[in-house]
Write an enzyme that holds these catalytic residues in place. Structure first.
Site, PDB file in Angstrom:
ATOM      1  CG  ASP A  43      -1.783   1.327   1.427  1.00 49.44           C
ATOM      2  OD1 ASP A  43      -2.373   1.663   0.378  1.00 49.44           O
ATOM      3  OD2 ASP A  43      -1.446   2.258   2.392  1.00 49.44           O
ATOM      4  CB  SER A  84      -5.407   2.377   0.289  1.00 51.19           C
ATOM      5  OG  SER A  84      -4.565   3.061   1.005  1.00 51.19           O
TER       6      SER A  84
HETATM    7  N1  URA Z   1      -6.450   7.126   2.889  1.00 53.38           N
HETATM    8  C1  URA Z   1      -5.852   6.133   2.766  1.00 53.38           C
HETATM    9  O1  URA Z   1      -5.235   5.316   3.588  1.00 53.38           O
HETATM   10  N2  URA Z   1      -5.631   5.444   1.427  1.00 53.38           N
HETATM   11  C2  URA Z   1      -6.444   6.166   0.223  1.00 53.38           C
HETATM   12  O2  URA Z   1      -6.049   5.606  -0.788  1.00 53.38           O
HETATM   13  C3  URA Z   1      -6.790   7.367   0.623  1.00 53.38           C
HETATM   14  C4  URA Z   1      -6.813   7.736   1.849  1.00 53.38           C
END
Ligand code: URA
Ligand code: CA
Length: 431
Positions: free
Chosen positions: A159, A181
């Protein structure tokens, strides 16, 4: 990788193998950024179905460490907010739900933004620290029902890498990518059940209600598909939540709320989210029963006592609870008088957050330092009436020079002659 890009470009669903291949190989540095950029853009336009969304989330979870909370007795429920201005709910919810027996094993961050993250805020309490190892963390939750620890270094590396690439390829704003994410980080943090607070309005990531709802549905579907009981509340972030925006100021506000004297909106949101957490943890059968238990513990002092136990167990000086003056204080307190009489029509959350940032309450880059004492305390919220000359808010500053901040604040608050209704606080729940 060429075939995977082509497939998604043409609107087909990717298989589990294809998703795992792309996430693993990208994390290991075996696929170049330009190919992953192309795939992200294809996902942006072609979307992912629920199966693909769950698979990409799982693959990101498995790309790094996963926290094992199985040595903590009971159902561990985590809460996540998509972020807003002056959102102090975690400081209140952690001890509040712990006081009715829900184990709270909270991993939190510092992060960038208008104010610090939960850990920065807690560090306004002299002595409080999150430098505890995993065993201490688990022991503390078993003993006291609540502990907070800093985020582990190697949670969801896929991520981190993907987000960095999305940030520079205009592919952040995609529901499947945002939902996976956020959920990958929550799932890797080990909770059995998850309550999401999805914000909507000017100060939120999702400004429009329909987008907030789509994100909430996407996250709830992913959570449930990968075996974590998940639900979402969609709440207002058109104006800041509560009255305080700033680190020590929000700790003070959390203490008042735990004493049963908090702002109405903040208290109500905490009871709403808290009730959901208590039900998911099997500590009440209905939301009504859960709310009564939480309300009781705000009234009888048990929630506040739980906060003291929590602070003390991580080195914090609990005298701040009864003497909030011992929290960091700003040198200058400057009131912002209303220029006209009427009703407050708007307090644009984003802009108030920017003003708090100008005072030094938040970080612009990872390297910036935070001034824990500074911030803003609102005296009026949307719908309140105000007389010309009456203070709209107080600026807490460590610099005498606040003209620019005042100007920014005047621009972000509007007053009208007509009566104004307070905005809806809770728009929807998604299960
Ligand atoms: N916050 C996150 O952790 N991921 C995203 O893609 C957008 C906001
Ligand atoms: Ca607040």
């Amino acid at each position: 990788m060429y075939d995977i890009i082509e497939k998604k470009r043409d609107g087909q669903a990717l298989t589990t193998e294809e998703i795992n291949y792309f996430i693993n190989s990208y994390t290991n540095g075996e696929i170049p950024d330009y190919q992953v950029s192309a795939l992200l853009m294809a996902i942006y336009f072609q979307d992912m179905n629920n199966e693909e969304r769950a698979q990409i989330t799982k693959a990101m979870v498995e790309s790094g460490d996963q926290i094992d909370l199985s040595d903590i007795a009971g159902i561990k429920v985590d809460k996540h907010s998509t972020g807003g201005v002056g959102d102090t709910t975690t400081l209140i919810l952690a001890p509040l739900v712990a006081s009715v027996g829900v184990p709270v094993a909270k991993m939190s961050g510092r992060g960038l933004g208008h104010t610090g993250g939960t850990i920065d805020k807690l560090e306004a309490v002299p002595g409080f620290h999150v430098e505890i190892n995993n065993n201490e963390f688990i022991d503390l939750v078993n003993k006291n029902k609540v502990a907070v620890v800093g985020q582990s270094g190697n949670l969801t590396p896929a991520d981190k890498k993907l987000y960095g690439l999305r940030d520079v390829t205009a592919t952040v704003n995609s529901i499947p990518l945002i939902a996976s994410s956020i959920m990958s980080k929550k799932i890797a943090s080990g909770a059995d059940a998850i309550v999401l607070d999805v914000k909507t309005g000017a100060g939120a990531f999702m400004k429009e209600l329909k987008d907030a709802k789509a994100l909430a549905e996407a996250m709830v579907t992913i959570g449930n598909k990968v075996g974590r009981n998940t639900m979402a509340v969609i709440s207002d972030m058109s104006q800041p939540l509560g009255n305080a925006i700033g680190n020590a100021l929000e700790v003070h506000e959390a203490i008042q709320t735990l004493q049963g004297n908090g702002p109405d909106d903040l208290t109500e949101l905490c009871l709403t989210l808290g009730s959901q957490m208590v039900v998911l943890a099997n500590k009440a059968e209905t939301l009504e029963e859960a709310r009564l238990k939480l309300q009781d513990n705000l009234n009888n002092g048990k929630a506040l006592e739980q906060f003291k136990v929590f602070l003390k167990s991580q080195g914090g000086d609990t005298t701040v609870v009864d003497h909030p003056d011992s929290l960091p204080q700003a040198t200058y307190k400057v009131e912002l008088p209303a220029k006209t009489s009427g009703s407050v029509a708007n307090i644009i959350a984003d802009d108030i957050g920017t003003a708090a940032m100008m005072l030094g309450a938040g970080r612009a880059t990872k390297e910036s330092t935070i001034d824990l004492a500074v911030g803003i305390v609102l005296h009026k919220k949307i719908g309140d009436t105000v007389d010309a000359g009456e203070p709209l808010l107080t600026i807490h500053s460590n610099s005498e020079e606040v003209e620019e901040v005042k100007e920014k604040l005047y621009k972000s608050i509007s007053i009208t002659k007509e009566a104004v209704e307070a905005p809806t606080l809770i728009y929807d729940t998604v299960t």
